[in-house]
Design an enzyme around this catalytic site. Sequence first.
Site, PDB file in Angstrom:
ATOM      1  N   ASN A 124     -38.895   2.207  26.707  1.00 34.68           N
ATOM      2  CA  ASN A 124     -40.009   1.629  27.459  1.00 34.68           C
ATOM      3  C   ASN A 124     -39.589   0.523  28.424  1.00 34.68           C
ATOM      4  O   ASN A 124     -40.234   0.323  29.453  1.00 34.68           O
ATOM      5  CB  ASN A 124     -41.041   1.089  26.445  1.00 34.68           C
ATOM      6  CG  ASN A 124     -41.998   0.113  27.065  1.00 34.68           C
ATOM      7  OD1 ASN A 124     -42.932   0.503  27.768  1.00 34.68           O
ATOM      8  ND2 ASN A 124     -41.783  -1.186  26.826  1.00 34.68           N
TER       9      ASN A 124
ATOM     10  N   TYR B  67     -38.432   2.366  42.776  1.00 35.32           N
ATOM     11  CA  TYR B  67     -39.051   2.410  41.440  1.00 35.32           C
ATOM     12  C   TYR B  67     -39.474   3.854  41.121  1.00 35.32           C
ATOM     13  O   TYR B  67     -39.176   4.379  40.046  1.00 35.32           O
ATOM     14  CB  TYR B  67     -40.264   1.467  41.399  1.00 35.32           C
ATOM     15  CG  TYR B  67     -41.049   1.530  40.105  1.00 35.32           C
ATOM     16  CD1 TYR B  67     -40.594   0.889  38.955  1.00 35.32           C
ATOM     17  CD2 TYR B  67     -42.258   2.233  40.028  1.00 35.32           C
ATOM     18  CE1 TYR B  67     -41.322   0.950  37.764  1.00 35.32           C
ATOM     19  CE2 TYR B  67     -42.986   2.293  38.849  1.00 35.32           C
ATOM     20  CZ  TYR B  67     -42.508   1.651  37.714  1.00 35.32           C
ATOM     21  OH  TYR B  67     -43.227   1.722  36.540  1.00 35.32           O
TER      22      TYR B  67
HETATM   23  N1  LIG Z   1     -47.799  -1.667  33.730  1.00 35.16           N
HETATM   24  C1  LIG Z   1     -47.943  -0.566  34.420  1.00 35.16           C
HETATM   25  O1  LIG Z   1     -48.889  -0.403  35.202  1.00 35.16           O
HETATM   26  C2  LIG Z   1     -46.955   0.569  34.254  1.00 35.16           C
HETATM   27  C3  LIG Z   1     -47.255   1.817  34.839  1.00 35.16           C
HETATM   28  C4  LIG Z   1     -46.371   2.871  34.692  1.00 35.16           C
HETATM   29  C5  LIG Z   1     -45.213   2.697  33.975  1.00 35.16           C
HETATM   30  N2  LIG Z   1     -44.944   1.481  33.425  1.00 35.16           N
HETATM   31  C6  LIG Z   1     -43.685   1.336  32.690  1.00 35.16           C
HETATM   32  O2  LIG Z   1     -43.948   0.891  31.382  1.00 35.16           O
HETATM   33  C7  LIG Z   1     -42.834   0.132  30.913  1.00 35.16           C
HETATM   34  C8  LIG Z   1     -43.323  -1.211  30.386  1.00 35.16           C
HETATM   35  O3  LIG Z   1     -43.932  -1.927  31.453  1.00 35.16           O
HETATM   36  P1  LIG Z   1     -44.861  -3.206  31.242  1.00 35.16           P
HETATM   37  O4  LIG Z   1     -45.953  -3.088  32.221  1.00 35.16           O
HETATM   38  O5  LIG Z   1     -45.163  -3.404  29.813  1.00 35.16           O
HETATM   39  O6  LIG Z   1     -43.876  -4.353  31.789  1.00 35.16           O
HETATM   40  P2  LIG Z   1     -43.527  -5.820  31.250  1.00 35.16           P
HETATM   41  O7  LIG Z   1     -42.842  -6.477  32.391  1.00 35.16           O
HETATM   42  O8  LIG Z   1     -44.740  -6.452  30.656  1.00 35.16           O
HETATM   43  O9  LIG Z   1     -42.494  -5.532  30.074  1.00 35.16           O
HETATM   44  C9  LIG Z   1     -41.222  -5.018  30.318  1.00 35.16           C
HETATM   45  C10 LIG Z   1     -40.291  -5.464  29.206  1.00 35.16           C
HETATM   46  O10 LIG Z   1     -39.008  -4.899  29.464  1.00 35.16           O
HETATM   47  C11 LIG Z   1     -38.029  -5.914  29.254  1.00 35.16           C
HETATM   48  N3  LIG Z   1     -36.812  -5.630  30.027  1.00 35.16           N
HETATM   49  C12 LIG Z   1     -36.643  -5.698  31.379  1.00 35.16           C
HETATM   50  N4  LIG Z   1     -35.384  -5.427  31.699  1.00 35.16           N
HETATM   51  C13 LIG Z   1     -34.727  -5.160  30.535  1.00 35.16           C
HETATM   52  C14 LIG Z   1     -33.390  -4.806  30.225  1.00 35.16           C
HETATM   53  N5  LIG Z   1     -32.446  -4.698  31.170  1.00 35.16           N
HETATM   54  N6  LIG Z   1     -33.065  -4.599  28.921  1.00 35.16           N
HETATM   55  C15 LIG Z   1     -34.011  -4.732  27.945  1.00 35.16           C
HETATM   56  N7  LIG Z   1     -35.282  -5.088  28.184  1.00 35.16           N
HETATM   57  C16 LIG Z   1     -35.642  -5.305  29.465  1.00 35.16           C
HETATM   58  C17 LIG Z   1     -38.711  -7.209  29.682  1.00 35.16           C
HETATM   59  O11 LIG Z   1     -38.072  -8.362  29.152  1.00 35.16           O
HETATM   60  C18 LIG Z   1     -40.117  -6.995  29.152  1.00 35.16           C
HETATM   61  O12 LIG Z   1     -40.244  -7.466  27.824  1.00 35.16           O
HETATM   62  C19 LIG Z   1     -41.870   0.021  32.094  1.00 35.16           C
HETATM   63  O13 LIG Z   1     -40.881   1.007  31.984  1.00 35.16           O
HETATM   64  C20 LIG Z   1     -42.764   0.299  33.280  1.00 35.16           C
HETATM   65  O14 LIG Z   1     -42.049   0.783  34.389  1.00 35.16           O
HETATM   66  C21 LIG Z   1     -45.784   0.417  33.546  1.00 35.16           C
END
Ligand SMILES: NC(=O)c1ccc[n+]([C@@H]2O[C@H](COP(=O)([O-])OP(=O)(O)OC[C@H]3O[C@@H](n4cnc5c(N)ncnc54)[C@H](O)[C@@H]3O)[C@@H](O)[C@H]2O)c1
Length: 244
Positions: free
Chosen positions: A85, A149
Amino acid sequence: MGKLDNKVAIITGGASGIGEGMVDLFAKEGAIVIAADINEAALEKASQKENVYGMKLNVASDEDWQALAKEVNERFGKIDILVNNAGISSEKPYAEINAEDWQKMLAINGFGPFAGVKHIAPYMAAQKKGSIVNISSYTAMIGQGFNHYSASKGAVRAMSKAAATTFGRQGVRVNALFPGIIETPMTQALSSSKELLGQLIQATPLQRLGKPEDIAQAALFLASDDSSYITGAELVIDGGFSAQ
Ligand SMILES: NC(=O)c1ccc[n+]([C@@H]2O[C@H](COP(=O)([O-])OP(=O)(O)OC[C@H]3O[C@@H](n4cnc5c(N)ncnc54)[C@H](O)[C@@H]3O)[C@@H](O)[C@H]2O)c1
């Protein structure tokens, strides 16, 4: 009885947003949950939850993955579930993205989940059972201008299907989720502008943005034995946005 009783689950990016939602739900459903994240301060908070163990991991590092897999297996005796994730995002316009931006994005969002499968699937294969859930994005399916992205999430989409075929005969299932816009720290800028928020909600058939729980419930289904004949599947969770 929980849906994940006696299961050991690793959730990357488990310290924030969607990952945090999954950590909470999986622990509630009886799993031992390893919240693996690069953010050590946030991990300390996660570790205070019952049955949740925070462990530092940079998903872009082969060495970190190898060490994490070994440690979890030694400490808990097995690995049943992996949710890839963790991720970063960027709305940089096409013309401003340079090679360094591209490489960083693909290292974390692309190589990260790949390395997770590479290092964890063998432990699952050893017990002839395991479930991997990869978090892609609706931007891997439709053009939304997120550029590098989107490309990184396209890599997750293709890799998930390839991994499902590679590891299926060893009992390891690999599926992918495609969230729309979910309210988390990653999308704070979008939801803090009232006008933009209104437009986004208006453009969504189900008339709201997503919540971390919406993704967590789908991840729970794919992680649990309820989905034992499902592999290589794709599930969009975007309130109908990309169906238009
Ligand atoms: N929020 C959205 O609208 C959305 C939509 C589609 C997909 N996503 C995907 O869902 C996933 C979670 O997103 P979110 O919205 O919860 O984001 P967020 O920024 O709240 O959480 C992301 C987490 O990933 C961790 N992280 C970042 N780089 C890292 C690394 N190199 N190693 C380990 N951990 C790392 C961060 O510290 C954070 O805790 C992501 O892959 C994102 O692309 C999110």
